[in-house]
Design an enzyme around this catalytic site. Structure first.
Site, short mmCIF file in Angstrom:
data_model
loop_
_atom_site.label_atom_id
_atom_site.label_comp_id
_atom_site.label_asym_id
_atom_site.label_seq_id
_atom_site.Cartn_x
_atom_site.Cartn_y
_atom_site.Cartn_z
N ALA A 32 57.28 -82.42 -50.66
CA ALA A 32 57.21 -81.12 -49.98
C ALA A 32 56.13 -81.22 -48.90
CB ALA A 32 56.93 -80.00 -50.97
N HIS A 34 53.71 -81.35 -45.68
CA HIS A 34 53.31 -80.41 -44.65
C HIS A 34 52.36 -81.11 -43.68
CE1 HIS A 34 49.60 -80.15 -46.96
NE2 HIS A 34 50.27 -79.72 -48.01
N GLY A 36 49.27 -81.12 -43.35
CA GLY A 36 48.10 -81.74 -43.98
C GLY A 36 48.39 -83.16 -44.42
N HIS A 37 49.54 -83.35 -45.07
CA HIS A 37 49.95 -84.71 -45.46
C HIS A 37 50.11 -85.62 -44.23
CE1 HIS A 37 51.81 -82.48 -49.03
NE2 HIS A 37 50.91 -83.28 -49.58
N GLN A 61 50.90 -84.58 -65.01
CA GLN A 61 49.75 -83.77 -64.58
C GLN A 61 50.06 -82.28 -64.58
OE1 GLN A 61 49.70 -85.85 -60.67
NE2 GLN A 61 49.20 -83.83 -59.82
N GLU A 150 40.48 -82.97 -48.95
CA GLU A 150 39.37 -82.27 -49.61
C GLU A 150 39.80 -80.98 -50.29
OE1 GLU A 150 36.21 -81.64 -46.84
OE2 GLU A 150 35.37 -83.64 -47.14
N GLN A 155 39.81 -83.28 -57.68
CA GLN A 155 40.66 -84.46 -57.83
C GLN A 155 40.09 -85.64 -57.05
OE1 GLN A 155 45.21 -84.54 -57.62
NE2 GLN A 155 44.67 -85.14 -55.54
N ARG A 189 52.87 -75.74 -52.41
CA ARG A 189 53.21 -74.49 -53.10
C ARG A 189 53.36 -73.30 -52.14
NH1 ARG A 189 50.18 -77.19 -57.05
NH2 ARG A 189 51.16 -77.18 -59.12
#
Length: 281
Positions: A32, A34, A36-37, A61, A150, A155, A189
């Site tokens: 999915a 976006h 950012g990826h 997870q 970040e 994580q 999400r």
């Protein structure tokens, strides 16, 4: 563009194109995709000879089965987005069996207490699942550099601790949060939010920025109380937790120390969709 579903085929191909001086950048994702990826991918392309992205919704997870089932799976669209960055990026989109080889269970990890704070408290077993899949992916891909955003700062610290404890030969590169125009942190999400919910969710980042401003002259406890009161009667946003913690060990800030770095963390639900965000203080 090369797309692999089997780790054996991926390993064989990577071995065939690797040289003594080549470097491999790796961006692990659950799909999915976006912007950012894609920003992580661009950084990998810029800094490495070879770049690999994994697209894998990791079942171990998720402590909420409904969340796992509803997590968006958009491989065709993801491949198209990766192509906009570069045709040379290698995609690893495995099945659960290819990763876990018939044993879909988590290893247990000791992350020196990092796993017990915030997300660890509200999502039991989550970081065992994260540690298990990241370790497995690192074993398969053998990256030189691995890129993490970040937004999932806890994580990020967990992965750094995993590398340290297992003495893995990989450099963890932390990348800034990518945000929507209204400040909402980009997340897979977000695709499940309505336009009105996205608009309302802008309040999350506004609260974090206000917390950063208040932190100059206010205690962590008073800021937490302010956040709770601000969201107490909000129609859409339900607060799960807000915490100000030290960046290094993620322990709650009880009394400010000018020699330590602090960060505010927040998790909320909007119509049963869980969103997290963070900001450096």
């Amino acid at each position: 563009m090369k797309i692999f579903e089997k780790q054996a085929e991926l390993k064989s191909f990577l071995k065939s194109i690797s040289t003594k001086n080549s470097t491999l950048g790796f961006v692990p994702t659950m799909g999915a995709l976006h912007d950012g990826h894609l920003s992580l991918l661009r950084q990998s392309i810029e800094n490495n000879t070879i770049s690999v992205i994994s697209i894998f919704v990791n079942p171990t997870q998720f402590n909420n089965i409904e969340d796992l089932e509803k997590y968006p799976r958009t491989l065709e669209n993801d491949v198209a987005k990766v192509k906009t960055v570069s045709d040379s990026i290698i995609i690893y989109a495995p099945t659960v069996d290819d990763i876990y080889e018939g044993k879909t269970i988590s290893e247990h990890f000791d992350f020196d207490g990092l796993e017990k704070q915030m997300e660890g408290e509200f999502r039991p077993g989550h970081y065992d699942g994260v540690g298990t899949v990241v370790k497995r992916l690192f074993e398969i891909i053998q990256p030189t550099n691995a890129y993490f955003g970040e937004k999932d700062f806890q994580q990020l610290q967990i992965v750094k601790k995993l590398v340290e404890k297992l003495k893995l030969n990989v450099n963890i590169v932390e990348c800034p949060i990518y945000r929507e125009k209204n400040g909402l942190a980009m997340s897979s999400r977000n695709e499940r939010l309505t336009e009105n919910e996205k608009k309302e969710a802008a309040l999350i980042y506004k609260i974090l920025k206000a917390s950063r401003s208040k932190f100059k002259n206010s205690s962590a406890a008073s800021i937490s109380n302010w956040v709770e009161k601000t969201l107490q009667n909000h129609k859409l946003i339900q607060l799960e937790y807000f915490q100000i913690a030290e960046e290094s060990n993620l322990l709650p800030c009880l009394r400010k120390n000018k020699n330590r770095k602090y960060r505010a963390f927040i998790a909320v639900f909007i119509n049963n969709i869980r969103l997290i965000d963070t900001i450096s203080l």
